[in-house]
Design a protein around this motif. Structure first.
Motif, short mmCIF file in Angstrom:
data_model
loop_
_atom_site.label_atom_id
_atom_site.label_comp_id
_atom_site.label_asym_id
_atom_site.label_seq_id
_atom_site.Cartn_x
_atom_site.Cartn_y
_atom_site.Cartn_z
N HIS A 210 -17.11 63.67 2.59
CA HIS A 210 -17.48 62.83 1.58
C HIS A 210 -16.38 62.74 0.58
N ASP A 211 -16.32 61.80 -0.53
CA ASP A 211 -15.32 61.81 -1.52
C ASP A 211 -13.91 61.77 -1.00
N TYR A 212 -13.92 60.47 -0.65
CA TYR A 212 -12.35 60.01 -0.07
C TYR A 212 -11.32 59.69 -0.86
N PRO A 213 -10.06 59.61 -0.53
CA PRO A 213 -9.03 59.15 -1.61
C PRO A 213 -9.24 57.85 -1.86
N PRO A 214 -8.90 57.54 -3.15
CA PRO A 214 -9.23 56.06 -3.55
C PRO A 214 -8.50 55.17 -2.78
N SER A 215 -7.31 55.35 -2.19
CA SER A 215 -6.73 54.39 -1.17
C SER A 215 -7.54 54.16 -0.22
N GLN A 216 -8.49 55.00 0.27
CA GLN A 216 -9.40 54.75 1.37
C GLN A 216 -10.79 54.25 1.04
N ALA A 217 -10.74 53.60 -0.24
CA ALA A 217 -12.18 53.44 -0.82
C ALA A 217 -12.99 52.11 -0.01
N ALA A 218 -12.10 51.39 0.73
CA ALA A 218 -12.71 50.14 1.42
C ALA A 218 -13.67 49.23 0.55
N LEU A 219 -14.88 49.58 0.62
CA LEU A 219 -15.85 48.62 -0.12
C LEU A 219 -16.69 49.57 -0.78
N ALA A 220 -16.30 50.88 -1.26
CA ALA A 220 -16.98 51.87 -1.81
C ALA A 220 -16.27 51.62 -3.39
N ARG A 221 -17.36 52.29 -4.33
CA ARG A 221 -16.71 52.49 -5.88
C ARG A 221 -16.08 53.63 -5.88
N LEU A 222 -15.33 53.83 -6.96
CA LEU A 222 -14.38 54.96 -7.48
C LEU A 222 -15.20 55.63 -8.16
N ARG A 223 -14.63 56.89 -8.30
CA ARG A 223 -15.66 57.90 -9.30
C ARG A 223 -14.23 58.66 -9.93
N GLN A 224 -14.72 59.16 -11.24
CA GLN A 224 -13.43 59.91 -11.62
C GLN A 224 -13.99 61.63 -11.87
N ASP A 225 -13.45 62.39 -10.72
CA ASP A 225 -13.76 63.66 -10.88
C ASP A 225 -12.74 64.45 -11.63
N GLU A 226 -12.30 65.61 -10.84
CA GLU A 226 -11.11 66.36 -11.15
C GLU A 226 -9.95 65.33 -10.75
N VAL A 227 -10.13 64.64 -9.70
CA VAL A 227 -9.10 63.90 -9.23
C VAL A 227 -10.24 62.39 -8.99
N PRO A 228 -9.46 61.21 -9.04
CA PRO A 228 -10.40 60.03 -8.65
C PRO A 228 -10.85 60.19 -6.95
N VAL A 229 -11.88 59.74 -6.68
CA VAL A 229 -12.27 59.70 -5.41
C VAL A 229 -13.16 58.60 -5.29
N ALA A 230 -13.16 58.17 -3.77
CA ALA A 230 -13.94 56.98 -3.42
C ALA A 230 -15.32 57.54 -3.04
N GLU A 231 -16.34 56.93 -3.44
CA GLU A 231 -17.70 57.22 -3.32
C GLU A 231 -17.97 56.79 -1.84
N ARG A 232 -17.58 57.48 -0.67
CA ARG A 232 -17.84 57.44 0.51
C ARG A 232 -17.99 58.38 1.48
N PHE A 233 -18.66 58.29 2.41
CA PHE A 233 -18.91 59.22 3.55
C PHE A 233 -18.70 59.11 4.86
N GLU A 234 -18.46 59.96 5.88
CA GLU A 234 -18.53 59.61 7.23
C GLU A 234 -19.28 60.64 7.81
N LEU A 235 -20.00 60.68 8.72
CA LEU A 235 -20.84 61.56 9.40
C LEU A 235 -20.36 61.91 10.74
N TYR A 236 -20.28 63.22 11.08
CA TYR A 236 -19.74 63.52 12.43
C TYR A 236 -20.75 64.44 13.21
N LEU A 237 -20.74 64.41 14.55
CA LEU A 237 -21.50 65.35 15.30
C LEU A 237 -20.74 65.62 16.39
N GLN A 238 -20.69 66.73 16.88
CA GLN A 238 -20.03 67.20 18.04
C GLN A 238 -18.45 66.63 18.27
#
Length: 322
Positions: A210-238
């Motif tokens: 979670h918390d992707y680079p802003p340039s990869q936000a796609a359709l997500a909001r941005l949030r300012q943390d220690e660096v700006p992040v895109a509020e986005r996640f991906e799920l992985y299994l195996q």
């Protein structure tokens, strides 16, 4: 060729698919999430340069001429959210051109849902519940990893600060053939993620990056943390990507800007220019409730459930037999 009339998937796998869908529907019914259905055909298409839409080619002036098959039901579902329908989900077919391989098929089944009032963390927990129920594996553990931490730990590089040249150098040392590629910064990050990091993610657990680079936000909001992040996640299994979720962008002006940026990238790459979804922009302008949403690939999830190795093992009739 003579046996192509037969299904590719074993009948037991088709039964397992039905059981998976029933478990998903039971979970959402219990939680008061409404099942909806939206059009597969649209006058608009995704502007995302990473996706290729399939377009109907019919004789003019047929009313279906120029319509696109959906790559996701996201835009019409957001229009329903803006109309006040509350939490919703959909199990549907989606279509993407130029996708065929061991884990890819041009037509596949997507589960997509939206939760007004949910944070990204709350949605990730619900995604874990859905995955456990669908896989019939209630014991599956969950871990959460920030995108930045993943790169720092595994590749000793900060994806916010590294130059394209530095990322290229890492790729050249780790990915055979990468010296011939000409990619931008996000292209190198995507290559490193898919080739160097993904294979080790989700080993016997559900891993949320979670918390992707802003340039990869796609359709997500941005949030300012220690660096700006895109509020986005991906799920992985195996080592397989299963889901992509966002804290949904609701600013119509920013969404239009991103659409226009996508179209500019398409022109630069010589890709087909497609009509942006102006109805989505109108819905955002009318007011989208604060929501989190996610798309989960059910064919891949089923493939993991049966311990399969090729997407054709879970499809009744792959495109070659259709």
């Amino acid at each position: 060729m003579a046996d192509y009339w037969r299904p590719s998937a074993a009948l037991a796998v088709l039964s397992r698919r039905a059981r998976m869908f029933a478990a998903i529907r039971a979970l959402f019914a219990d939680r008061g999430v409404l099942e909806v259905e939206t059009p597969v055909l649209s006058r608009h298409a995704t502007t995302d340069p990473a996706l290729a839409s399939l377009r109907l080619a019919t004789a003019d002036p047929a009313p279906t001429s120029g319509l696109y098959l959906q790559t996701s039901p996201e835009f019409p579902m957001k229009r329903l959210l803006a109309a006040g329908c509350g939490p919703i989900y959909q199990i549907c077919k989606v279509f993407r051109d130029d996708e065929r391989g061991r884990r890819h098929h041009p037509e596949f089944t997507l589960l997509e849902w939206y939760r007004p009032g949910f944070t990204l963390q709350a949605l990730m927990l619900e995604v874990a519940d859905v995955a456990r129920a669908a896989l019939e594996r209630p014991e599956l553990e969950v871990e959460f990893v920030r995108y930045r931490d993943l790169f720092r730990t595994a590749l000793q590089v900060d994806p916010w600060e590294a130059s394209p040249e530095a990322l290229r150098a890492i790729a050249m040392a780790a990915v055979p053939g990468s010296e011939h590629l000409r990619l931008d910064r996000d292209g190198w990050l995507d290559l490193l993620m898919s080739q160097c990091l993904e294979p080790d993610l989700g080993r016997d657990r559900l891993t949320f990056v979670h918390d992707y680079p802003p340039s990869q936000a796609a359709l997500a909001r941005l949030r300012q943390d220690e660096v700006p992040v895109a509020e986005r996640f991906e799920l992985y299994l195996q080592g397989m990507e299963l889901a992509n979720g966002f804290h949904e962008l609701s600013d119509d002006a920013e969404q239009r800007r991103r659409f226009e940026q996508d179209l500019a990238t398409r022109r630069e790459r010589g890709q087909p220019e497609v009509p942006m979804d102006v109805e989505l922009l109108a819905a955002l302008a009318a007011g989208l409730p604060d929501s989190a949403g996610v798309a989960l690939g059910l064919d891949r999830l089923l493939l993991l459930a049966i311990g399969g190795t090729h997407i054709d093992q879970v499809l009744a009739f792959p495109v070659e037999r259709a």
